[in-house]
Design a protein around this motif. Structure first.
Motif, mmCIF file in Angstrom:
data_model
loop_
_atom_site.group_PDB
_atom_site.id
_atom_site.type_symbol
_atom_site.label_atom_id
_atom_site.label_comp_id
_atom_site.label_asym_id
_atom_site.label_seq_id
_atom_site.Cartn_x
_atom_site.Cartn_y
_atom_site.Cartn_z
ATOM 1 N N MET A 165 0.829 -1.203 0.000
ATOM 2 C CA MET A 165 0.000 0.000 0.000
ATOM 3 C C MET A 165 0.867 1.258 0.000
ATOM 4 N N GLU A 166 1.925 1.261 0.776
ATOM 5 C CA GLU A 166 2.829 2.408 0.825
ATOM 6 C C GLU A 166 3.470 2.651 -0.541
ATOM 7 N N GLU A 167 3.877 1.581 -1.191
ATOM 8 C CA GLU A 167 4.484 1.712 -2.514
ATOM 9 C C GLU A 167 3.472 2.254 -3.527
ATOM 10 N N LEU A 168 2.249 1.750 -3.466
ATOM 11 C CA LEU A 168 1.202 2.252 -4.356
ATOM 12 C C LEU A 168 0.937 3.736 -4.098
ATOM 13 N N TRP A 169 0.835 4.097 -2.824
ATOM 14 C CA TRP A 169 0.560 5.495 -2.475
ATOM 15 C C TRP A 169 1.683 6.401 -2.969
ATOM 16 N N GLU A 170 2.922 5.996 -2.747
ATOM 17 C CA GLU A 170 4.062 6.787 -3.212
ATOM 18 C C GLU A 170 4.007 6.965 -4.722
ATOM 19 N N ASP A 171 3.663 5.910 -5.440
ATOM 20 C CA ASP A 171 3.580 5.985 -6.888
ATOM 21 C C ASP A 171 2.469 6.940 -7.322
ATOM 22 N N LEU A 172 1.304 6.846 -6.696
ATOM 23 C CA LEU A 172 0.190 7.731 -7.033
ATOM 24 C C LEU A 172 0.510 9.181 -6.687
ATOM 25 N N ALA A 173 1.215 9.396 -5.592
ATOM 26 C CA ALA A 173 1.520 10.748 -5.122
ATOM 27 C C ALA A 173 2.544 11.456 -5.996
ATOM 28 N N ARG A 174 3.246 10.723 -6.840
ATOM 29 C CA ARG A 174 4.253 11.354 -7.706
ATOM 30 C C ARG A 174 3.634 12.363 -8.655
ATOM 31 N N ASP A 175 2.433 12.078 -9.128
ATOM 32 C CA ASP A 175 1.759 12.990 -10.050
ATOM 33 C C ASP A 175 0.278 13.072 -9.687
ATOM 34 N N PRO A 176 -0.058 13.914 -8.711
ATOM 35 C CA PRO A 176 -1.445 14.000 -8.239
ATOM 36 C C PRO A 176 -2.442 14.358 -9.333
ATOM 37 N N ALA A 177 -1.989 15.025 -10.389
ATOM 38 C CA ALA A 177 -2.905 15.404 -11.467
ATOM 39 C C ALA A 177 -3.474 14.180 -12.184
ATOM 40 N N ASP A 178 -2.775 13.051 -12.079
ATOM 41 C CA ASP A 178 -3.251 11.829 -12.728
ATOM 42 C C ASP A 178 -4.303 11.085 -11.903
ATOM 43 N N VAL A 179 -4.495 11.491 -10.665
ATOM 44 C CA VAL A 179 -5.446 10.805 -9.791
ATOM 45 C C VAL A 179 -6.803 11.488 -9.935
ATOM 46 N N PRO A 180 -7.814 10.757 -10.395
ATOM 47 C CA PRO A 180 -9.130 11.379 -10.581
ATOM 48 C C PRO A 180 -9.760 11.754 -9.238
ATOM 49 N N VAL A 181 -10.439 12.880 -9.232
ATOM 50 C CA VAL A 181 -11.127 13.352 -8.027
ATOM 51 C C VAL A 181 -12.621 13.347 -8.331
ATOM 52 N N PRO A 182 -13.393 12.601 -7.544
ATOM 53 C CA PRO A 182 -14.841 12.572 -7.779
ATOM 54 C C PRO A 182 -15.455 13.966 -7.588
ATOM 55 N N ASP A 183 -16.493 14.249 -8.331
ATOM 56 C CA ASP A 183 -17.161 15.550 -8.220
ATOM 57 C C ASP A 183 -17.624 15.833 -6.798
ATOM 58 N N TRP A 184 -18.085 14.807 -6.087
ATOM 59 C CA TRP A 184 -18.593 15.047 -4.739
ATOM 60 C C TRP A 184 -17.467 15.482 -3.810
ATOM 61 N N HIS A 185 -16.222 15.084 -4.067
ATOM 62 C CA HIS A 185 -15.097 15.560 -3.256
ATOM 63 C C HIS A 185 -14.938 17.071 -3.439
ATOM 64 N N ARG A 186 -15.033 17.508 -4.696
ATOM 65 C CA ARG A 186 -14.918 18.950 -4.982
ATOM 66 C C ARG A 186 -16.054 19.719 -4.318
#
Length: 61
Positions: free
Chosen positions: A10-31
């Motif tokens: 999980m830590e490795e996945l999180w680190e990989d995702l955190a490298r480019d936050p723009a690539d992580v989709p954000v649901p409309d309800w979060h906004r």
């Protein structure tokens, strides 16, 4: 997998995702929630609790 191995994965996945936050989709309800909270904070209506009080409240139900 052991719990330790799962946590490492999980830590490795999180680190990989955190490298480019723009690539992580954000649901409309979060906004929507963020906009509501920002509006509340800007209006002076927001109420914050000290972290220790919040933890105690969560633990006690």
């Amino acid at each position: 997998m052991t719990t330790t191995e799962k946590l490492r994965a999980m830590e490795e996945l999180w680190e990989d995702l955190a490298r480019d936050p723009a690539d992580v989709p954000v649901p409309d309800w979060h906004r929507d929630v963020l906009e509501q909270r920002q509006a509340t904070a800007a209006s002076g209506e927001a109420r914050f609790r000290p972290w220790d009080d919040a933890k105690r409240r969560l633990r006690n139900g």
